[in-house]
Design a protein around this motif. Structure first.
Motif, PDB file in Angstrom:
ATOM      1  N   VAL A  73      -0.464  11.797   6.974  1.00 52.89           N
ATOM      2  CA  VAL A  73      -0.105  10.741   6.027  1.00 52.89           C
ATOM      3  C   VAL A  73      -1.378   9.977   5.690  1.00 52.89           C
ATOM      4  N   LYS A  74      -1.627   9.821   4.382  1.00 55.99           N
ATOM      5  CA  LYS A  74      -2.772   9.030   3.943  1.00 55.99           C
ATOM      6  C   LYS A  74      -2.259   7.674   3.489  1.00 55.99           C
ATOM      7  N   ALA A  75      -2.850   6.626   4.037  1.00 51.08           N
ATOM      8  CA  ALA A  75      -2.513   5.249   3.663  1.00 51.08           C
ATOM      9  C   ALA A  75      -3.837   4.549   3.362  1.00 51.08           C
TER      10      ALA A  75
ATOM     11  N   THR B 117      -7.329   5.761   4.882  1.00 44.95           N
ATOM     12  CA  THR B 117      -7.156   6.286   6.234  1.00 44.95           C
ATOM     13  C   THR B 117      -6.161   7.443   6.239  1.00 44.95           C
ATOM     14  N   LEU B 118      -6.531   8.518   6.922  1.00 43.73           N
ATOM     15  CA  LEU B 118      -5.678   9.681   7.080  1.00 43.73           C
ATOM     16  C   LEU B 118      -5.265   9.799   8.539  1.00 43.73           C
ATOM     17  N   TYR B 119      -3.975   9.862   8.780  1.00 48.47           N
ATOM     18  CA  TYR B 119      -3.418  10.001  10.128  1.00 48.47           C
ATOM     19  C   TYR B 119      -2.870  11.423  10.246  1.00 48.47           C
TER      20      TYR B 119
ATOM     21  N   MET C 272       0.833  -1.173   0.000  1.00 49.51           N
ATOM     22  CA  MET C 272       0.000   0.000   0.000  1.00 49.51           C
ATOM     23  C   MET C 272       0.883   1.243   0.000  1.00 49.51           C
ATOM     24  N   ALA C 273       0.587   2.153  -0.898  1.00 48.63           N
ATOM     25  CA  ALA C 273       1.356   3.391  -0.993  1.00 48.63           C
ATOM     26  C   ALA C 273       0.863   4.398   0.041  1.00 48.63           C
ATOM     27  N   LYS C 274       1.767   5.224   0.481  1.00 54.63           N
ATOM     28  CA  LYS C 274       1.365   6.285   1.388  1.00 54.63           C
ATOM     29  C   LYS C 274       1.571   7.622   0.695  1.00 54.63           C
ATOM     30  N   LYS C 275       0.738   8.581   1.075  1.00 54.71           N
ATOM     31  CA  LYS C 275       0.801   9.915   0.488  1.00 54.71           C
ATOM     32  C   LYS C 275       0.912  10.926   1.618  1.00 54.71           C
ATOM     33  N   ILE C 276       1.877  11.824   1.505  1.00 54.02           N
ATOM     34  CA  ILE C 276       2.061  12.880   2.499  1.00 54.02           C
ATOM     35  C   ILE C 276       1.089  14.017   2.182  1.00 54.02           C
TER      36      ILE C 276
END
Length: 127
Positions: A22-24, A27-29, A1-5
């Motif tokens: 960070v979006k994975a 889900t957004l953290y 799974m890619a993560k997006k800043i």
């Protein structure tokens, strides 16, 4: 799974080696936010109520940049320097989550960055 800043120009820049969010997957953290004014970097902390509003506004700007809003938040963590401020923080916080509030915990800590009185982090999901 890619993560997006996720980086919002309308929220304070990180004050350390971390991302605003960070979006994975879906889900957004969102990292803990304090009452920094994005344009100046000064603290907005005349009262605990003003400080809490600023924290919530900063979280809202990050959510908005990610295409989300408060209704997408499923979990928050509130850190307060003085649990005697719980009622005031809770009252302001409740204005942002008037229906179907997220799960959360509130903990008292001895110190927060920039000597903040409150810091809030959250987790949000896309619908």
């Amino acid at each position: 799974m890619a993560k997006k800043i996720i980086n919002s120009q309308s929220a304070p820049a990180p004050i350390g080696p971390y991302s605003q969010a960070v979006k994975a997957g879906n889900t957004l953290y969102i990292s803990g936010q304090i009452a920094l004014i994005p344009e100046t970097g000064a603290m907005d902390n005349k009262t605990i109520q003003e400080e809490t509003h600023r924290v919530m506004k900063n979280l809202g700007e990050i959510l908005k940049t990610a295409g989300l809003n408060y209704s997408n938040v499923v979990k928050t963590t509130i850190f307060v320097k003085d649990l005697n401020n719980f009622v005031a923080v809770n009252q302001v916080y409740g204005e942002y989550f008037s229906s179907e509030p997220p799960a959360r915990e509130t903990v008292e800590v001895s110190r927060l960055p920039k000597d903040a009185n409150v810091e809030i982090s959250c987790i949000a999901v896309t619908e």
